[in-house]
Design a protein around this motif. Structure first.
Motif, PDB file in Angstrom:
ATOM      1  N   PRO A 106       0.832  -1.209   0.000  1.00  0.00           N
ATOM      2  CA  PRO A 106       0.000   0.000   0.000  1.00  0.00           C
ATOM      3  C   PRO A 106       0.868   1.260   0.000  1.00  0.00           C
ATOM      4  CG  PRO A 106      -0.801  -1.567   1.620  1.00  0.00           C
ATOM      5  CD  PRO A 106       0.517  -2.089   1.123  1.00  0.00           C
ATOM      6  N   ALA A 107       0.502   2.220  -0.827  1.00  0.00           N
ATOM      7  CA  ALA A 107       1.240   3.491  -0.895  1.00  0.00           C
ATOM      8  C   ALA A 107       0.813   4.375   0.274  1.00  0.00           C
ATOM      9  CB  ALA A 107       0.942   4.184  -2.219  1.00  0.00           C
ATOM     10  N   GLY A 112       2.568   8.799   6.734  1.00  0.00           N
ATOM     11  CA  GLY A 112       2.183   7.409   6.979  1.00  0.00           C
ATOM     12  C   GLY A 112       0.723   7.110   6.683  1.00  0.00           C
ATOM     13  N   LYS A 113       0.011   8.057   6.105  1.00  0.00           N
ATOM     14  CA  LYS A 113      -1.406   7.870   5.790  1.00  0.00           C
ATOM     15  C   LYS A 113      -1.529   7.143   4.443  1.00  0.00           C
ATOM     16  CE  LYS A 113      -5.723  10.365   5.320  1.00  0.00           C
ATOM     17  NZ  LYS A 113      -6.386  11.655   5.281  1.00  0.00           N
TER      18      LYS A 113
END
Length: 127
Positions: A106-107, A112-113
């Protein structure tokens, strides 16, 4: 050449890119770069590995192996495997060529969201 003869050297090739920008529907490593020989990028690299092994063996008198690790993408792994098999692994020992797929994660942004590709779909990026 000492480190090579002691089997402490390997080659890592990052080969996840497709040849889209080159106008071809296959991995870039399979691309004929336009040399009179018609050699592909993979063949050129294989010949370099064979030559380094040969030189180390000649200079230090013992057989050595330079493993070749090829990181592909989910789109290039199978075509690359087939290409190498069709070309008899460019006269390298098959077991000394390790192909593996770069995983997608996941990007996230700098905080860090998790980034969304679209509503309800997480954007993925190479890990």
């Amino acid at each position: 050449f000492h480190e090579i003869s002691e089997n402490r050297v390997a080659v890592l090739l990052l080969a996840g890119g497709q040849g889209t920008r080159l106008g071809v529907p296959y991995p870039k490593g399979m691309y004929d770069v336009g040399l009179p020989s018609g050699k592909t990028l993979y063949q050129i690299q294989a010949e370099r590995i064979r030559k380094v092994q040969q030189l180390a063996e000649e200079r230090l008198g013992k057989k050595c192996v330079v493993p070749w690790y090829i990181m592909t993408s989910e789109f290039t792994l199978e075509p690359t495997r087939k290409f190498f098999a069709q070309h008899n692994y460019f006269d390298l020992v098959k077991s000394n060529i390790v192909m593996f797929e770069q995983q997608m994660l996941p990007a996230v942004d700098f905080n860090g969201k998790i980034i969304l590709e679209q509503k309800g779909k997480i954007a993925m990026a190479p890990g």
